[in-house]
Write a protein that holds these residues in place. Sequence first.
Motif, short mmCIF file in Angstrom:
data_model
loop_
_atom_site.label_atom_id
_atom_site.label_comp_id
_atom_site.label_asym_id
_atom_site.label_seq_id
_atom_site.Cartn_x
_atom_site.Cartn_y
_atom_site.Cartn_z
N PHE A 137 -56.39 52.48 -34.53
CA PHE A 137 -56.78 51.49 -32.72
C PHE A 137 -55.66 50.99 -32.73
CE2 PHE A 137 -60.48 53.59 -34.71
CZ PHE A 137 -60.94 54.38 -33.43
N ILE A 138 -54.67 50.12 -33.67
CA ILE A 138 -53.23 49.01 -33.20
C ILE A 138 -52.46 49.47 -32.39
CG2 ILE A 138 -52.09 48.01 -34.78
CD1 ILE A 138 -53.86 47.72 -37.16
N GLU A 139 -52.41 49.08 -31.39
CA GLU A 139 -51.48 49.90 -30.24
C GLU A 139 -49.65 49.36 -31.00
OE1 GLU A 139 -51.39 47.82 -26.69
OE2 GLU A 139 -53.53 48.63 -26.39
N THR A 140 -48.75 50.19 -31.67
CA THR A 140 -47.30 49.77 -31.93
C THR A 140 -46.54 49.61 -31.05
OG1 THR A 140 -47.45 52.40 -32.40
CG2 THR A 140 -48.45 50.98 -34.49
N GLU A 141 -45.59 49.53 -31.31
CA GLU A 141 -44.34 48.64 -30.01
C GLU A 141 -43.26 49.78 -30.62
OE1 GLU A 141 -43.94 45.02 -29.40
OE2 GLU A 141 -45.71 44.58 -28.47
N GLU A 142 -42.50 50.47 -29.65
CA GLU A 142 -41.56 51.23 -30.25
C GLU A 142 -40.43 49.82 -30.12
OE1 GLU A 142 -40.46 53.78 -27.80
OE2 GLU A 142 -42.22 55.32 -27.40
N VAL A 143 -39.71 50.57 -31.43
CA VAL A 143 -38.46 49.27 -31.87
C VAL A 143 -37.35 49.08 -30.84
CG1 VAL A 143 -35.96 49.10 -33.45
CG2 VAL A 143 -38.33 49.69 -34.63
N ASN A 144 -37.06 47.92 -30.17
CA ASN A 144 -36.70 47.76 -29.44
C ASN A 144 -34.90 47.76 -29.81
OD1 ASN A 144 -34.81 47.25 -27.56
ND2 ASN A 144 -35.63 45.78 -26.63
N PRO A 145 -33.95 49.14 -29.59
CA PRO A 145 -32.47 48.96 -30.47
C PRO A 145 -31.52 47.47 -30.42
CG PRO A 145 -32.65 50.11 -28.52
CD PRO A 145 -33.96 50.13 -28.95
#
Length: 258
Positions: A137-145
């Motif tokens: 349930f933890i929102e994961t953020e995509e890696v910002n290059p």
Amino acid sequence: MSYQVKLDTFEGPLDLLLHLIDQEEMDIYDIQISKITDQYLEYLDTMQTLQLDIASEFLVMASTLLSIKSKMLLPTRNEHSFQGSLSLVIEEEDPRDELIRRLIEYKKFKEVSFFLKEKEISRSKIFTKAPSDLSLFIETEEVNPVEGINIYHLIEAFQKALKRYSYKDPITRLKREEISIKDRMNHILQMLQSTKHDLFFSDLLKDITDRSDIVVTFLSLLELIKQKQIICIQKNPFDDIIIRYSPPYIRGGNIHGL
């Protein structure tokens, strides 16, 4: 209707004796053995009248109480010991001492058992469960290059390019056709599309010798980033900036330019 008698249940003879002592408000260190013995025997008689089974330990305690009572009725005998001119008086041991010691020990254990029972009752009202795995349930953020890279990194690269390609004013000036920002933007996109590989910022300035062309190239990069047609990446501080083509399907996603 028949008359019903309800007797308290006791864990054993010592428990019954403590009950009788407390009921009569006696000092446990100075038990009125005659009175307690009579009440103890009355309790056993009541159990026999009600046809209740009497454990052997209750009968053993009854005989013990009668033995102590009989010893208490005997006159006290003091023995005198003469040693020279010194006379010692040796008194007999109180026959109640052993019983008192057992009652005190039993009382201690009984109080501890009551304390533990209360703890057990209070603890039984508490319900626990093993921790659940909530990682899903933890929102994961995509890696910002391009995280950590901003416009100032491009400015620093631009300043380095100006210093690297600085030159003295020539004796003669030749007029040349100026390159527009739009043309330079198209040229950069064509280079990226044709090579299908990333370009370095230094590669764009490799064949440029004119200050105005450097400025046009820099402004073209900024405009392409603004339009999200390219992205710029710098892996480490002061590294050469990587220029990458951003196709339409990437531009619609989460990857953005500076």
